[in-house]
Design a protein around this motif. Structure first.
Motif, PDB file in Angstrom:
ATOM      1  N   ARG A  78       4.869 -22.907 -17.957  1.00  0.00           N
ATOM      2  CA  ARG A  78       4.817 -21.520 -18.386  1.00  0.00           C
ATOM      3  C   ARG A  78       5.993 -20.741 -17.830  1.00  0.00           C
ATOM      4  N   GLY A  79       6.174 -19.579 -18.407  1.00  0.00           N
ATOM      5  CA  GLY A  79       7.215 -18.696 -17.905  1.00  0.00           C
ATOM      6  C   GLY A  79       6.918 -17.286 -18.356  1.00  0.00           C
ATOM      7  N   SER A  80       7.654 -16.349 -17.824  1.00  0.00           N
ATOM      8  CA  SER A  80       7.490 -14.968 -18.253  1.00  0.00           C
ATOM      9  C   SER A  80       8.760 -14.189 -17.958  1.00  0.00           C
ATOM     10  N   THR A 116       5.165 -13.660 -22.233  1.00  0.00           N
ATOM     11  CA  THR A 116       4.935 -14.962 -21.605  1.00  0.00           C
ATOM     12  C   THR A 116       5.377 -16.070 -22.553  1.00  0.00           C
ATOM     13  N   THR A 128      14.486 -13.531 -23.800  1.00  0.00           N
ATOM     14  CA  THR A 128      13.364 -14.467 -23.776  1.00  0.00           C
ATOM     15  C   THR A 128      13.601 -15.699 -24.637  1.00  0.00           C
ATOM     16  N   ARG A 156      15.716 -19.780 -17.764  1.00  0.00           N
ATOM     17  CA  ARG A 156      15.628 -19.051 -16.493  1.00  0.00           C
ATOM     18  C   ARG A 156      14.288 -18.369 -16.301  1.00  0.00           C
ATOM     19  N   LEU A 157      13.559 -18.179 -17.397  1.00  0.00           N
ATOM     20  CA  LEU A 157      12.264 -17.507 -17.289  1.00  0.00           C
ATOM     21  C   LEU A 157      11.132 -18.464 -16.941  1.00  0.00           C
ATOM     22  N   LEU A 158      11.383 -19.761 -17.014  1.00  0.00           N
ATOM     23  CA  LEU A 158      10.319 -20.727 -16.774  1.00  0.00           C
ATOM     24  C   LEU A 158       9.956 -20.775 -15.297  1.00  0.00           C
ATOM     25  N   ASP A 159       8.674 -20.889 -15.018  1.00  0.00           N
ATOM     26  CA  ASP A 159       8.204 -20.935 -13.636  1.00  0.00           C
ATOM     27  C   ASP A 159       8.873 -22.088 -12.890  1.00  0.00           C
ATOM     28  N   PHE A 184      11.899 -22.775 -12.406  1.00  0.00           N
ATOM     29  CA  PHE A 184      13.154 -23.318 -12.934  1.00  0.00           C
ATOM     30  C   PHE A 184      14.268 -23.218 -11.897  1.00  0.00           C
TER      31      PHE A 184
END
Ligand code: ZN
Length: 111
Positions: free
Chosen positions: A4-6, A13, A74, A91-94, A96
């Protein structure tokens, strides 16, 4: 294993089926300013929730989405033509870590 990412504010998300094997660092006129590292997935493999705004420039065939609140880029997706994939900002991925994944330089400087 899913990942996941946000964005920074959490308004958007992302959910992907697996961590990217590699990411692209693109030198086109937009990416070099935004600093994206792009991971590619099939269109139907990524789940994006939350409101995003798409930026489209020139004769581009894709929309470049960002969070309207915190501004994080995103993902991008096609506006019509089927590329068989979409891209998201890895870069938004948990968790990463750019130092732990292969970064391929994508030469799109003419775009
Ligand atoms: Zn946000």
């Amino acid at each position: 294993m899913g990942l996941r990412g946000s964005c920074h504010c959490g308004g958007v998300t992302l959910a992907v089926p697996h961590a990217p094997a590699w990411v692209g660092s693109c030198n086109c006129s937009l990416c070099r300013k935004l600093g994206w590292l792009v991971a590619y997935y099939p269109d139907d493999a990524v789940k994006v929730t939350g409101e995003t705004i798409a930026y489209v420039w020139g004769d581009r065939l894709i929309g470049i989405h960002h969070c309207p609140i915190c501004g994080c880029g995103t993902h991008w997706k096609t506006l019509g033509e089927d590329f068989g994939r979409m891209g998201l900002n890895a870069r938004l991925l948990d968790g990463f870590d750019p130092a732990k994944v292969e970064v391929r330089l994508l030469d799109n400087a003419g775009d």
